[in-house]
Enzyme design. Sequence first.
Site, short mmCIF file in Angstrom:
data_model
loop_
_atom_site.label_atom_id
_atom_site.label_comp_id
_atom_site.label_asym_id
_atom_site.label_seq_id
_atom_site.Cartn_x
_atom_site.Cartn_y
_atom_site.Cartn_z
N HIS A 46 22.37 21.84 5.47
CA HIS A 46 22.86 22.40 4.20
C HIS A 46 23.18 23.89 4.31
O HIS A 46 23.79 24.45 3.41
CB HIS A 46 21.82 22.20 3.10
CG HIS A 46 21.65 20.75 2.72
ND1 HIS A 46 22.08 20.23 1.53
CD2 HIS A 46 21.12 19.71 3.41
CE1 HIS A 46 21.82 18.94 1.49
NE2 HIS A 46 21.23 18.60 2.62
N ASP B 44 26.03 32.09 2.81
CA ASP B 44 25.53 30.91 2.10
C ASP B 44 26.23 29.68 2.67
O ASP B 44 27.45 29.73 2.90
CB ASP B 44 25.85 31.04 0.59
CG ASP B 44 24.83 30.32 -0.28
OD1 ASP B 44 24.28 29.29 0.16
OD2 ASP B 44 24.60 30.78 -1.42
#
Length: 491
Positions: A176, A383
């Site tokens: 992720h 991110d």
Amino acid sequence: MVITMGSKRGGSFVSRGSEFVVVANRLPVDRIVGEDGKPAWRRSPGGLVSAIAPVMRSRKGTWIGWAGAPDEEFDPFEEDGMSLHPIAQSAEEVRLYYEGFSNATLWPLYHDVVAPPVYDRAMWDAYVRVNNRFAEAAAEVAAEGAMVWVQDYQLQLVPAMLRKLRPDLRIGFFLHIPFPPLELFWQLPWRRQILEGLLGADLVGFQLPGAAANFVRLCRRLLDARHVKQDVLWEGRIVRARAFPISVDVEELNDLVARPDVRERAQEIRADLGDATVLLGVDRLDYTKGITQRLQAFGELFGDGRLSPGQAVLVQIATPSRERVEQYQLLREEIEQQVGRINGEYGEIGFPVVHYMHSSYDRAELAALYLAADVMVVTPLRDGMNLVAKEYVACRSDLRGALVLSEFAGAAMELRRGAFQVNPYDIDGLKGTLLAALEAGPGEQARRMRTMRRRVTEHDVDRWAKTFLSELENPARPEPADPPPVAVQAG
Ligand code: ADP
Ligand code: G6P
């Protein structure tokens, strides 16, 4: 292997025949002590749970994970249509495996070393031990030939460990967070073991194509593995590395913003904030999220006289996260000082310019906040994806609002054209972009929002999961190598 009908443990039912198993460090719910002093379950923080929970609700499967409380053992149970299979971690393992190797070593290393990673052998040993426990649990729960989907950086050794125990399984892995370039990954003393762990999977998924390319390049350079494009040949198998940009549950958010109570709450929030233009930040309190840069830029706009108190407010919601890790404690102090300084300087009695909340909210309140915000500010230094950006877009069916989005968020790849893009390291650039977003008129807002909504609504989390799982279901077909260049004949 025989598919058994399940067995009793501690008085509850343990399924040994799951055709679909998700393995993640965290369960979707955390065990907490409620305000009344009684134990209770609460939704776990972070993007992984936001993405996987809707997928699990729609497929019958088992979710193996930790309940977020040290030294506690729980029997398997059902929650919100999901079969949950808790894995225990001792307080020492939480310190070394979770707070240590996962969040003081891998997390900063994989996020461009925005904080210095800690390299500690005891932490590594705990990481191996806990990964093994997860692999054993998955081996016990999965049916013959089942699909097992391992999630994220905390469990990178599980694919190879599980393959050893259960070669019959189809094993997928999804990361992720970003996967770093060779130049950074090379620092890791256990770099070879991590790669070998991941190569136990049939399919290794990343958020972006660049991360998959980093992985393949590392396999070649570190392990001498052969590959054809993104297919790595390893121990006689083909391991596919692919990008699957994750997304949000658009249907859930649509339902939320259609609710009259959510719309009323959005109006109430706006009324509480006066006539000011509302900027909003929603993040886990994490040093990768660029919260300090955001506050600095916003505060300086008042100092420069480009904004005046009453004209704009920033609502910053920061979910408590990893509170015993030192870098997170330092960050919290820094943010709270910054908020105090800005409000001390520019706020007025009853009218702070920054509203800072260090807490977690339910989905309906978040949706109301998204509806109330004129400008959503998402400024991570790095991110993997950033679901908050996509959630905001999914909630704005009214085509209002503007998204300020860091170039360093994975989401920038898909939302580039509609968002106001920023480099959060460039404070002057950030200030200019915040003003541009504040000043965008309804026409420009609608044009940008429409572009972003097209992408998010067509590529929701359901599509993400289906794409990953159908790729995993299909046996590996080697990617054709590029044909040799055709010689151009003279004359
Ligand atoms: P990360 O996975 O690093 O936390 P993401 O932006 O991808 O970052 O995902 C964060 C998820 O957590 C989103 O689904 C968001 O709605 C949720 N979230 C973030 N802050 C809060 C909060 N204060 N209260 C409740 N949920 C939150
Ligand atoms: C990110 C990570 C997840 C993690 C979440 C919350 O989304 O990718 O794996 O679960 O943050 O962090 P926590 O440490 O509280 O599980």
